[in-house]
Design a protein around this motif. Structure first.
Motif, PDB file in Angstrom:
ATOM      1  N   SER A 262      97.151  92.787  45.107  1.00  0.00           N
ATOM      2  CA  SER A 262      96.200  91.826  45.756  1.00  0.00           C
ATOM      3  C   SER A 262      95.046  92.085  45.172  1.00  0.00           C
ATOM      4  O   SER A 262      93.973  92.695  45.771  1.00  0.00           O
ATOM      5  CB  SER A 262      95.851  90.929  47.028  1.00  0.00           C
ATOM      6  N   LYS A 263      94.179  90.385  44.428  1.00  0.00           N
ATOM      7  CA  LYS A 263      92.821  90.272  44.135  1.00  0.00           C
ATOM      8  C   LYS A 263      92.208  89.929  44.915  1.00  0.00           C
ATOM      9  O   LYS A 263      91.082  89.761  45.491  1.00  0.00           O
ATOM     10  CB  LYS A 263      92.925  89.961  42.886  1.00  0.00           C
ATOM     11  N   GLY A 264      92.579  89.308  46.400  1.00  0.00           N
ATOM     12  CA  GLY A 264      91.811  88.259  47.480  1.00  0.00           C
ATOM     13  C   GLY A 264      92.522  87.181  46.691  1.00  0.00           C
ATOM     14  O   GLY A 264      92.574  86.892  45.521  1.00  0.00           O
ATOM     15  N   GLU A 265      91.575  86.154  47.670  1.00  0.00           N
ATOM     16  CA  GLU A 265      92.679  84.534  47.463  1.00  0.00           C
ATOM     17  C   GLU A 265      91.206  84.204  46.155  1.00  0.00           C
ATOM     18  O   GLU A 265      90.005  84.616  46.006  1.00  0.00           O
ATOM     19  CB  GLU A 265      91.567  84.569  48.917  1.00  0.00           C
ATOM     20  N   GLU A 266      91.855  83.140  45.511  1.00  0.00           N
ATOM     21  CA  GLU A 266      90.764  83.348  44.630  1.00  0.00           C
ATOM     22  C   GLU A 266      89.756  81.561  44.759  1.00  0.00           C
ATOM     23  O   GLU A 266      90.320  81.093  45.463  1.00  0.00           O
ATOM     24  CB  GLU A 266      91.844  82.125  43.905  1.00  0.00           C
ATOM     25  N   VAL A 267      88.210  82.240  44.517  1.00  0.00           N
ATOM     26  CA  VAL A 267      87.255  81.843  44.896  1.00  0.00           C
ATOM     27  C   VAL A 267      87.299  80.921  43.643  1.00  0.00           C
ATOM     28  O   VAL A 267      87.526  80.676  42.194  1.00  0.00           O
ATOM     29  CB  VAL A 267      86.430  82.611  44.684  1.00  0.00           C
ATOM     30  N   LYS A 268      87.785  79.465  43.821  1.00  0.00           N
ATOM     31  CA  LYS A 268      87.240  78.485  42.788  1.00  0.00           C
ATOM     32  C   LYS A 268      85.795  77.664  43.007  1.00  0.00           C
ATOM     33  O   LYS A 268      85.325  76.964  44.370  1.00  0.00           O
ATOM     34  CB  LYS A 268      88.292  77.257  43.377  1.00  0.00           C
ATOM     35  N   LEU A 269      85.300  77.523  41.673  1.00  0.00           N
ATOM     36  CA  LEU A 269      83.889  76.947  42.401  1.00  0.00           C
ATOM     37  C   LEU A 269      83.805  75.262  41.928  1.00  0.00           C
ATOM     38  O   LEU A 269      84.121  75.225  41.015  1.00  0.00           O
ATOM     39  CB  LEU A 269      82.908  77.768  41.502  1.00  0.00           C
ATOM     40  N   VAL A 270      82.937  74.802  42.522  1.00  0.00           N
ATOM     41  CA  VAL A 270      83.144  73.185  42.215  1.00  0.00           C
ATOM     42  C   VAL A 270      81.599  72.918  41.976  1.00  0.00           C
ATOM     43  O   VAL A 270      80.882  72.960  43.149  1.00  0.00           O
ATOM     44  CB  VAL A 270      83.760  72.348  43.542  1.00  0.00           C
ATOM     45  N   LYS A 271      81.647  71.520  41.158  1.00  0.00           N
ATOM     46  CA  LYS A 271      80.237  70.982  41.117  1.00  0.00           C
ATOM     47  C   LYS A 271      79.086  69.969  42.420  1.00  0.00           C
ATOM     48  O   LYS A 271      79.912  69.342  42.341  1.00  0.00           O
ATOM     49  CB  LYS A 271      79.730  70.395  39.442  1.00  0.00           C
ATOM     50  N   VAL A 272      78.366  70.108  43.169  1.00  0.00           N
ATOM     51  CA  VAL A 272      77.653  69.538  43.644  1.00  0.00           C
ATOM     52  C   VAL A 272      77.653  68.346  43.289  1.00  0.00           C
ATOM     53  O   VAL A 272      76.240  68.399  42.663  1.00  0.00           O
ATOM     54  CB  VAL A 272      77.078  70.437  45.032  1.00  0.00           C
ATOM     55  N   PRO A 273      78.193  67.025  43.625  1.00  0.00           N
ATOM     56  CA  PRO A 273      77.297  65.877  43.332  1.00  0.00           C
ATOM     57  C   PRO A 273      75.506  66.221  43.725  1.00  0.00           C
ATOM     58  O   PRO A 273      76.042  65.479  45.168  1.00  0.00           O
ATOM     59  CB  PRO A 273      78.964  64.893  43.632  1.00  0.00           C
ATOM     60  N   ASN A 274      75.087  64.460  43.292  1.00  0.00           N
ATOM     61  CA  ASN A 274      73.801  63.787  44.108  1.00  0.00           C
ATOM     62  C   ASN A 274      74.296  62.509  44.061  1.00  0.00           C
ATOM     63  O   ASN A 274      74.119  61.212  43.989  1.00  0.00           O
ATOM     64  CB  ASN A 274      72.868  63.969  42.472  1.00  0.00           C
ATOM     65  N   VAL A 275      74.413  62.910  45.743  1.00  0.00           N
ATOM     66  CA  VAL A 275      74.727  61.287  46.689  1.00  0.00           C
ATOM     67  C   VAL A 275      73.198  61.065  47.536  1.00  0.00           C
ATOM     68  O   VAL A 275      73.442  59.781  47.976  1.00  0.00           O
ATOM     69  CB  VAL A 275      75.684  61.547  47.989  1.00  0.00           C
ATOM     70  N   VAL A 276      72.272  61.819  47.212  1.00  0.00           N
ATOM     71  CA  VAL A 276      71.167  60.538  47.683  1.00  0.00           C
ATOM     72  C   VAL A 276      71.064  59.552  47.073  1.00  0.00           C
ATOM     73  O   VAL A 276      71.012  59.126  45.912  1.00  0.00           O
ATOM     74  CB  VAL A 276      69.647  61.531  47.600  1.00  0.00           C
ATOM     75  N   GLY A 277      70.674  58.872  48.208  1.00  0.00           N
ATOM     76  CA  GLY A 277      70.392  57.221  47.675  1.00  0.00           C
ATOM     77  C   GLY A 277      71.967  56.266  48.144  1.00  0.00           C
ATOM     78  O   GLY A 277      71.732  55.441  47.363  1.00  0.00           O
ATOM     79  N   LYS A 278      73.032  57.077  47.881  1.00  0.00           N
ATOM     80  CA  LYS A 278      74.105  56.511  48.361  1.00  0.00           C
ATOM     81  C   LYS A 278      74.769  56.041  49.574  1.00  0.00           C
ATOM     82  O   LYS A 278      74.373  56.768  50.312  1.00  0.00           O
ATOM     83  CB  LYS A 278      75.486  56.953  47.727  1.00  0.00           C
ATOM     84  N   THR A 279      75.574  55.328  49.919  1.00  0.00           N
ATOM     85  CA  THR A 279      75.607  54.381  51.841  1.00  0.00           C
ATOM     86  C   THR A 279      77.167  56.157  51.816  1.00  0.00           C
ATOM     87  O   THR A 279      77.274  57.164  50.727  1.00  0.00           O
ATOM     88  CB  THR A 279      76.999  53.765  51.215  1.00  0.00           C
ATOM     89  N   LEU A 280      76.754  56.204  52.726  1.00  0.00           N
ATOM     90  CA  LEU A 280      77.632  57.662  53.407  1.00  0.00           C
ATOM     91  C   LEU A 280      78.797  57.101  53.107  1.00  0.00           C
ATOM     92  O   LEU A 280      80.031  58.633  52.588  1.00  0.00           O
ATOM     93  CB  LEU A 280      77.916  57.296  55.057  1.00  0.00           C
ATOM     94  N   GLU A 281      79.840  56.198  52.788  1.00  0.00           N
ATOM     95  CA  GLU A 281      81.238  55.574  52.567  1.00  0.00           C
ATOM     96  C   GLU A 281      80.789  56.348  51.209  1.00  0.00           C
ATOM     97  O   GLU A 281      82.327  57.361  50.892  1.00  0.00           O
ATOM     98  CB  GLU A 281      81.405  54.742  52.823  1.00  0.00           C
TER      99      GLU A 281
END
Length: 646
Positions: free
Chosen positions: A486-505
């Motif tokens: 085992s190499k351990g769990e695979e770490v998947k990276l994701v890009k953080v979107p910019n949600v400032v100015g958007k509604t919570l929904e």
């Protein structure tokens, strides 16, 4: 050259360039250690036979574990690149050391010699003949530890490389006579090459030179080392004896094992004089006419010492000449008869004369190979015993009668003891155990590590996921067990979107690959109500999948209007409701509907895991009044209820 092989080996620097491969210094990113990687030259990548031998022999040599052998860690392929991963030795090869220092001190050379012999002894016990012992393949570490490299690769090169790659044929300086002839090669061939290495260490040069590789190879076959001329006078007699015995042309005249050589070296180290049968001081090249002159002068002298009178022999010869005249007719008649007899005898000599052959050393050779070679000269083969022997491969020869170097002839029977391989042993179950703990477990069962591959897994890093052969099956002693670790769990990276100015929904939809953590509410009259004012993770950066992101939402605060009705009695009550247990942290807002619109009477962020999922909200109203209430969870409508104040 790629900077990364198979997403694991980071290439750092090129440290070697040979006829068959390039060598690089690299870092294993999984185990975080420095390694050396031998990369096959591109011109060999299409030779399927060569590639198969390259990989098979490298895998076989990976089982050799010894302080004086360079460890093999991995064999792999990345697209068209074939490579072997091995131990990195911080130092230089013996050839470069000799170039730098010239002839080495004989005591230092003897120590290096002993370490190489110990490595060969380990290899020969495992049925592996190096075939390419030369100073270039011997690495000397900073603390003067000698390590032999390129086990197995030499075997792979013998069929293809000599006529293709100019650099590899440079090994002809260290070839044994049988290698130069294309004959049968065994462990004594390695010892001959080791003798040439010893010669170079103590003299600073190779014994045979020539204009072409063929010229040099012929000298290995036909010429002897001139001990009187070429070996320094200060070299002790016993070291010259070692060199003499190692470089004998006949395999049977050399040391028959590296173990014998190690014993003699230890005797020299302990000042115990060795007893060599041959006089190496007479073992130098002599012209044939000189030998003829010695014979002409030595034979008459020897006859005189034995009391033979040469004058009497001359008189006897004269008498014979006189008699010839009287018997000439009889001779002519006898001649006719003699010619007839000679003719018949010549044509029938094959029926009366049996040719003798020198018995080859077939130890560790296959029974099939030995049988074919012996039956070709009319010698029969008999299997005397079949024995379990983990040090000798199955169907390979353990011992023979008669021994190597003995005289054999047509019609004779040669007997062999043949290996059945290692005794059957049960494979232990090592799944879910750590790789570090496996070595002792396998050792107890007389097994060894095989090929190790790595995969991502939910198991901790370094834990064995699977094994081959499977646990509780029976295999031979010495079998290599392959692992997937085992190499351990695979770490998947994701890009953080910019949600400032958007509604919570909208933010919930965009943040599907991330988890929403805490939600705070603040008032900003310059921004639209209900939009996100800030986020804890900056938009555009890459983070692990599932990481929590906190949000701050804009919410206008409403002014509370208090209606005074002194004439009516105020009644206090509470409304209760349950939230979903699957949530962690939620914002709960309770609004009271009135004539002038709605107002917030409850606004809290609830940690369900700590406070529980039951919520009670205090309310009040005038006696006889009925009020409506709306419940919102995370700004989403959740429920509606009414309350009568009685």
């Amino acid at each position: 050259m790629k900077k990364m092989l198979n997403d694991r080996y980071e290439i750092l620097d090129k440290i070697g360039d040979g006829g068959m491969a390039f060598v690089y210094k690299a870092r294993c990113t999984i185990l975080n250690r420095i390694v050396a990687i031998k990369v096959l030259r591109p011109e060999f990548s299409d030779d399927e036979e060569f590639l198969l031998k390259f990989k098979n022999e490298a895998l076989a040599s990976a089982g050799l574990t010894h302080p004086n052998i360079v460890n093999i860690y991995d064999v792999g392929q990345d697209e068209e690149i074939n490579y072997i991963v091995m131990e990195y030795v911080d130092g230089m090869n013996l050839k470069d050391l000799i170039k730098k220092k010239g002839a080495l001190d004989y005591s230092y050379a003897l120590d290096i010699m002993k370490q190489i012999a110990m490595a060969l002894n380990q290899a020969h016990k495992n049925g592996i003949v190096h075939r390419d012992i030369k100073p270039h393949n011997i690495l000397i570490s900073q603390d003067n530890v000698a390590k032999v490299a390129d086990f197995g690769i030499a075997k792979a090169t013998t069929s293809s490389t000599i006529t293709v790659v100019g650099n590899v044929i440079g090994s002809v300086h260290y070839f044994s006579p049988e290698q130069a002839r294309g004959g049968y090669i065994d462990k004594t061939s390695d010892l001959y090459s080791l003798g040439i290495v010893l010669y170079e260490m103590v003299t600073g040069k190779v014994p045979f030179k020539g204009d072409t590789p063929v010229n040099i190879a012929l000298k290995h076959i036909n010429e002897n080392i001139d001990f009187e001329k070429d070996i320094p006078k200060d070299i002790p007699k016993d070291i010259k004896g070692l060199l003499y015995k190692l470089t004998q042309k006949k395999q049977s005249d050399r040391y028959q094992s590296a173990y014998e050589l190690i014993n003699d070296i230890e005797h020299i180290e302990n000042n115990i004089e060795l007893d060599f049968e041959e006089d190496y001081e007479l073992y130098h090249t002599q012209k044939l006419n000189i030998l003829n002159e010695e014979l002409k002068t030595s034979i008459p002298k020897q006859l005189e010492e034995e009391g033979v009178n040469t004058n009497m022999r001359r008189k006897s010869k004269d008498k014979i000449n006189n008699k010839k005249k009287l018997t000439i007719l009889g001779i002519l008649l006898a001649l006719i008869l003699s010619l007839s007899i000679v003719f018949v005898a010549y044509n029938l000599k094959g029926f009366f004369i049996t040719k003798n052959y020198e018995m080859i050393d077939f130890e560790n050779a296959t029974l099939e190979d030995a049988t074919n070679r012996l039956e070709a000269i009319g010698v029969s083969v008999q299997v005397r015993k079949e024995l379990y022997d983990s040090s000798v491969e199955k169907n390979h020869i353990i011992s023979q009668v008669p021994s190597a170097g003995s005289s054999i002839k047509k019609g004779q029977t040669v007997k062999f003891d043949v290996s059945k391989g290692g005794e059957p042993v049960t494979v232990p179950n090592v799944v879910r155990k750590t790789l570090e703990s496996v070595e002792d477990i396998l050792k107890e069962s007389d097994l060894k590590e095989g090929v190790i591959d790595y995969e991502f897994s939910s198991l901790p890093e370094g834990t064995i996921i699977s094994q081959k052969p499977r646990a509780f099956t029976e295999v031979e002693q010495g079998t290599g067990i392959d692992f997937i670790v085992s190499k351990g769990e695979e770490v998947k990276l994701v890009k953080v979107p910019n949600v400032v100015g958007k509604t919570l929904e909208d933010a919930r939809i965009l943040l599907v690959e991330l988890g929403i953590g805490k939600i705070k509410y603040e008032e900003n009259k310059d921004k639209k109500e209900g939009v996100i004012l800030s986020q804890s993770l900056k938009g555009g950066q890459h983070v692990e999948e599932g990481k929590k992101i906190d949000l701050t939402v804009n919410e206008y605060k409403e002014e509370e209007v208090v209606e005074e009705e002194p004439s009516k009695k105020v009644i206090e009550k509470q409304i209760s409701f349950a939230l979903s247990e699957e949530e962690e942290t939620v914002k709960v807002v309770v609004k009271e509907k009135g004539k002038n619109g709605s107002k917030n009477i409850y606004n809290k962020t609830i940690d369900i895991q700590k406070s529980g999922n039951m919520i009670s909200v205090p309310i009040e109203g005038y006696e006889g009044e009925t009020k409506e209430y709306e419940i919102y969870v995370d700004d989403a409508f959740y429920a509606k209820t009414t309350a009568e104040f009685k």
